[in-house]
Design a protein around this motif. Sequence first.
Motif, PDB file in Angstrom:
ATOM      1  N   ASN A 264       0.829  -1.203   0.000  1.00  0.00           N
ATOM      2  CA  ASN A 264       0.000   0.000   0.000  1.00  0.00           C
ATOM      3  C   ASN A 264       0.869   1.260   0.000  1.00  0.00           C
ATOM      4  O   ASN A 264       1.926   1.293   0.634  1.00  0.00           O
ATOM      5  CB  ASN A 264      -0.921   0.004   1.214  1.00  0.00           C
ATOM      6  N   PRO A 265       0.417   2.298  -0.677  1.00  0.00           N
ATOM      7  CA  PRO A 265       1.216   3.531  -0.789  1.00  0.00           C
ATOM      8  C   PRO A 265       1.095   4.415   0.449  1.00  0.00           C
ATOM      9  O   PRO A 265       0.277   4.168   1.342  1.00  0.00           O
ATOM     10  CB  PRO A 265       0.582   4.215  -1.999  1.00  0.00           C
ATOM     11  N   GLN A 266       1.894   5.425   0.469  1.00  0.00           N
ATOM     12  CA  GLN A 266       1.724   6.511   1.421  1.00  0.00           C
ATOM     13  C   GLN A 266       1.017   7.652   0.695  1.00  0.00           C
ATOM     14  O   GLN A 266       1.366   7.987  -0.429  1.00  0.00           O
ATOM     15  CB  GLN A 266       3.077   6.987   1.950  1.00  0.00           C
ATOM     16  N   ILE A 267       0.014   8.222   1.336  1.00  0.00           N
ATOM     17  CA  ILE A 267      -0.729   9.333   0.747  1.00  0.00           C
ATOM     18  C   ILE A 267      -0.606  10.537   1.676  1.00  0.00           C
ATOM     19  O   ILE A 267      -0.955  10.463   2.853  1.00  0.00           O
ATOM     20  CB  ILE A 267      -2.215   8.967   0.551  1.00  0.00           C
ATOM     21  N   ASN A 268      -0.036  11.611   1.133  1.00  0.00           N
ATOM     22  CA  ASN A 268       0.218  12.820   1.930  1.00  0.00           C
ATOM     23  C   ASN A 268       1.030  12.491   3.182  1.00  0.00           C
ATOM     24  O   ASN A 268       0.783  13.009   4.271  1.00  0.00           O
ATOM     25  CB  ASN A 268      -1.099  13.497   2.321  1.00  0.00           C
ATOM     26  N   GLY A 269       2.001  11.595   2.985  1.00  0.00           N
ATOM     27  CA  GLY A 269       2.899  11.245   4.080  1.00  0.00           C
ATOM     28  C   GLY A 269       2.320  10.264   5.085  1.00  0.00           C
ATOM     29  O   GLY A 269       2.972   9.924   6.077  1.00  0.00           O
ATOM     30  N   LYS A 270       1.113   9.787   4.822  1.00  0.00           N
ATOM     31  CA  LYS A 270       0.468   8.864   5.755  1.00  0.00           C
ATOM     32  C   LYS A 270       0.364   7.483   5.119  1.00  0.00           C
ATOM     33  O   LYS A 270      -0.164   7.338   4.017  1.00  0.00           O
ATOM     34  CB  LYS A 270      -0.921   9.370   6.148  1.00  0.00           C
ATOM     35  N   GLN A 271       0.854   6.464   5.832  1.00  0.00           N
ATOM     36  CA  GLN A 271       0.850   5.106   5.310  1.00  0.00           C
ATOM     37  C   GLN A 271      -0.567   4.535   5.279  1.00  0.00           C
ATOM     38  O   GLN A 271      -1.327   4.629   6.234  1.00  0.00           O
ATOM     39  CB  GLN A 271       1.725   4.202   6.188  1.00  0.00           C
ATOM     40  N   CYS A 272      -0.921   3.923   4.140  1.00  0.00           N
ATOM     41  CA  CYS A 272      -2.211   3.244   4.032  1.00  0.00           C
ATOM     42  C   CYS A 272      -2.072   1.801   4.507  1.00  0.00           C
ATOM     43  O   CYS A 272      -1.035   1.155   4.281  1.00  0.00           O
ATOM     44  CB  CYS A 272      -2.687   3.259   2.580  1.00  0.00           C
ATOM     45  N   HIS A 273      -3.098   1.299   5.152  1.00  0.00           N
ATOM     46  CA  HIS A 273      -3.084  -0.060   5.697  1.00  0.00           C
ATOM     47  C   HIS A 273      -4.264  -0.851   5.126  1.00  0.00           C
ATOM     48  O   HIS A 273      -5.290  -0.280   4.774  1.00  0.00           O
ATOM     49  CB  HIS A 273      -3.175  -0.032   7.221  1.00  0.00           C
ATOM     50  N   ARG A 274      -4.107  -2.152   5.041  1.00  0.00           N
ATOM     51  CA  ARG A 274      -5.209  -2.982   4.566  1.00  0.00           C
ATOM     52  C   ARG A 274      -6.314  -3.018   5.613  1.00  0.00           C
ATOM     53  O   ARG A 274      -6.081  -2.819   6.801  1.00  0.00           O
ATOM     54  CB  ARG A 274      -4.740  -4.400   4.224  1.00  0.00           C
ATOM     55  N   THR A 275      -7.509  -3.277   5.149  1.00  0.00           N
ATOM     56  CA  THR A 275      -8.650  -3.341   6.055  1.00  0.00           C
ATOM     57  C   THR A 275      -8.707  -4.700   6.744  1.00  0.00           C
ATOM     58  O   THR A 275      -8.163  -5.693   6.239  1.00  0.00           O
ATOM     59  CB  THR A 275      -9.970  -3.113   5.302  1.00  0.00           C
ATOM     60  N   ILE A 276      -9.383  -4.753   7.865  1.00  0.00           N
ATOM     61  CA  ILE A 276      -9.564  -6.028   8.551  1.00  0.00           C
ATOM     62  C   ILE A 276     -10.403  -6.975   7.700  1.00  0.00           C
ATOM     63  O   ILE A 276     -10.269  -8.198   7.778  1.00  0.00           O
ATOM     64  CB  ILE A 276     -10.201  -5.825   9.944  1.00  0.00           C
ATOM     65  N   PHE A 277     -11.261  -6.411   6.831  1.00  0.00           N
ATOM     66  CA  PHE A 277     -12.091  -7.246   5.969  1.00  0.00           C
ATOM     67  C   PHE A 277     -11.242  -7.928   4.898  1.00  0.00           C
ATOM     68  O   PHE A 277     -11.451  -9.104   4.580  1.00  0.00           O
ATOM     69  CB  PHE A 277     -13.191  -6.406   5.322  1.00  0.00           C
TER      70      PHE A 277
ATOM     71  N   LEU B 128      -1.305 -17.990   2.334  1.00  0.00           N
ATOM     72  CA  LEU B 128      -0.814 -16.688   1.887  1.00  0.00           C
ATOM     73  C   LEU B 128      -0.956 -15.660   3.003  1.00  0.00           C
ATOM     74  O   LEU B 128      -0.054 -14.838   3.212  1.00  0.00           O
ATOM     75  CB  LEU B 128      -1.589 -16.229   0.653  1.00  0.00           C
ATOM     76  N   TYR B 129      -2.062 -15.700   3.706  1.00  0.00           N
ATOM     77  CA  TYR B 129      -2.275 -14.754   4.799  1.00  0.00           C
ATOM     78  C   TYR B 129      -1.153 -14.845   5.828  1.00  0.00           C
ATOM     79  O   TYR B 129      -0.662 -13.810   6.311  1.00  0.00           O
ATOM     80  CB  TYR B 129      -3.625 -15.026   5.465  1.00  0.00           C
ATOM     81  N   ILE B 130      -0.724 -16.046   6.160  1.00  0.00           N
ATOM     82  CA  ILE B 130       0.321 -16.240   7.169  1.00  0.00           C
ATOM     83  C   ILE B 130       1.602 -15.516   6.771  1.00  0.00           C
ATOM     84  O   ILE B 130       2.317 -14.979   7.621  1.00  0.00           O
ATOM     85  CB  ILE B 130       0.577 -17.745   7.383  1.00  0.00           C
ATOM     86  N   GLU B 131       1.885 -15.473   5.474  1.00  0.00           N
ATOM     87  CA  GLU B 131       3.119 -14.835   4.999  1.00  0.00           C
ATOM     88  C   GLU B 131       3.150 -13.341   5.319  1.00  0.00           C
ATOM     89  O   GLU B 131       4.223 -12.755   5.515  1.00  0.00           O
ATOM     90  CB  GLU B 131       3.260 -15.030   3.486  1.00  0.00           C
ATOM     91  N   PHE B 132       1.970 -12.691   5.381  1.00  0.00           N
ATOM     92  CA  PHE B 132       1.912 -11.239   5.572  1.00  0.00           C
ATOM     93  C   PHE B 132       1.043 -10.850   6.767  1.00  0.00           C
ATOM     94  O   PHE B 132       0.607  -9.701   6.869  1.00  0.00           O
ATOM     95  CB  PHE B 132       1.384 -10.568   4.302  1.00  0.00           C
ATOM     96  N   GLU B 133       0.828 -11.804   7.647  1.00  0.00           N
ATOM     97  CA  GLU B 133      -0.065 -11.584   8.784  1.00  0.00           C
ATOM     98  C   GLU B 133       0.310 -10.356   9.596  1.00  0.00           C
ATOM     99  O   GLU B 133      -0.553  -9.606  10.061  1.00  0.00           O
ATOM    100  CB  GLU B 133      -0.047 -12.833   9.678  1.00  0.00           C
ATOM    101  N   HIS B 134       1.618 -10.134   9.780  1.00  0.00           N
ATOM    102  CA  HIS B 134       2.073  -9.067  10.668  1.00  0.00           C
ATOM    103  C   HIS B 134       2.499  -7.800   9.919  1.00  0.00           C
ATOM    104  O   HIS B 134       3.107  -6.906  10.523  1.00  0.00           O
ATOM    105  CB  HIS B 134       3.227  -9.581  11.536  1.00  0.00           C
ATOM    106  N   ASP B 135       2.205  -7.724   8.643  1.00  0.00           N
ATOM    107  CA  ASP B 135       2.537  -6.524   7.866  1.00  0.00           C
ATOM    108  C   ASP B 135       1.277  -6.020   7.171  1.00  0.00           C
ATOM    109  O   ASP B 135       0.960  -6.420   6.052  1.00  0.00           O
ATOM    110  CB  ASP B 135       3.629  -6.833   6.836  1.00  0.00           C
ATOM    111  N   ASP B 136       0.552  -5.141   7.851  1.00  0.00           N
ATOM    112  CA  ASP B 136      -0.715  -4.674   7.278  1.00  0.00           C
ATOM    113  C   ASP B 136      -0.535  -3.508   6.309  1.00  0.00           C
ATOM    114  O   ASP B 136      -1.507  -2.865   5.915  1.00  0.00           O
ATOM    115  CB  ASP B 136      -1.713  -4.317   8.367  1.00  0.00           C
ATOM    116  N   THR B 137       0.731  -3.233   5.899  1.00  0.00           N
ATOM    117  CA  THR B 137       0.935  -2.290   4.795  1.00  0.00           C
ATOM    118  C   THR B 137       0.775  -3.010   3.456  1.00  0.00           C
ATOM    119  O   THR B 137       0.856  -2.384   2.403  1.00  0.00           O
ATOM    120  CB  THR B 137       2.330  -1.646   4.858  1.00  0.00           C
ATOM    121  N   ILE B 138       0.572  -4.316   3.507  1.00  0.00           N
ATOM    122  CA  ILE B 138       0.388  -5.126   2.303  1.00  0.00           C
ATOM    123  C   ILE B 138      -1.054  -5.623   2.250  1.00  0.00           C
ATOM    124  O   ILE B 138      -1.585  -6.146   3.232  1.00  0.00           O
ATOM    125  CB  ILE B 138       1.367  -6.315   2.291  1.00  0.00           C
ATOM    126  N   SER B 139      -1.695  -5.448   1.092  1.00  0.00           N
ATOM    127  CA  SER B 139      -3.075  -5.902   0.907  1.00  0.00           C
ATOM    128  C   SER B 139      -3.132  -7.066  -0.071  1.00  0.00           C
ATOM    129  O   SER B 139      -2.244  -7.250  -0.908  1.00  0.00           O
ATOM    130  CB  SER B 139      -3.950  -4.755   0.385  1.00  0.00           C
TER     131      SER B 139
END
Length: 209
Positions: free
Chosen positions: A144-157, A169-180
């Motif tokens: 996910n990009p940064q918009i106006n200097g603010k990091q975007c995060h994936r939704t819980i959904f 696949l989820y396990i690979e990125f479970e702890h990095d919510d900057t990836i959707s």
Amino acid sequence: MENINILLTYLRLNGWHMTSFPFYYKKFEYIVLFEDLNNLNLTNDDRYSVLLTFIDMSDINRRLTVKANSFCFKFNVVEFRKFFNIAYTENLGDVFQEFYEYFNKFIPTEANQNVTNEELQIIVNQLNRRDNDNNMCCYAVKRNPQINGKQCHRTIFNSEKCRRLKPALYIEFEHDDTISFCFREENELPVAEILKNFAHNEIKNIKLS
């Protein structure tokens, strides 16, 4: 309905937004979707903590959604009575209290992850509604990009949909919510290919930066 708080606590401690469970009332079978209100952009009302959607399994388009806490539901009385075929009486308060006590017996204390295919479809459809995404085939992950200097995060959904449909696949990125996780209508890709494509894109972006 003390099990509402117990189940909600379980969901929050384990990073889930929702779960489902069966409910039987007056010879009718329902699936109940149990969602954490904290994650939903609804009118603020601190009295209620969960959103319950009762789905009539004889007609899955027949649904009733109510806010709830461990003491009561928030509902339209006439609509509630009609949905559950509750006859009018002068002591409806007692009838509803009996309903709550009966319903509590069906609420599990932990989320059931071994849901049927039909329940899984219902859950994913609800997650799609929450995330404005109607697709089910995971084919990629993206940073996910940064918009106006603010990091975007994936939704819980988005997290939960991948966790249910593609857990490896989820396990690979479970702890990095900057990836959707990315979904499309068809042509799901294997986990290994998704990871290979992601690594290639990461290297490419590093070279371009």
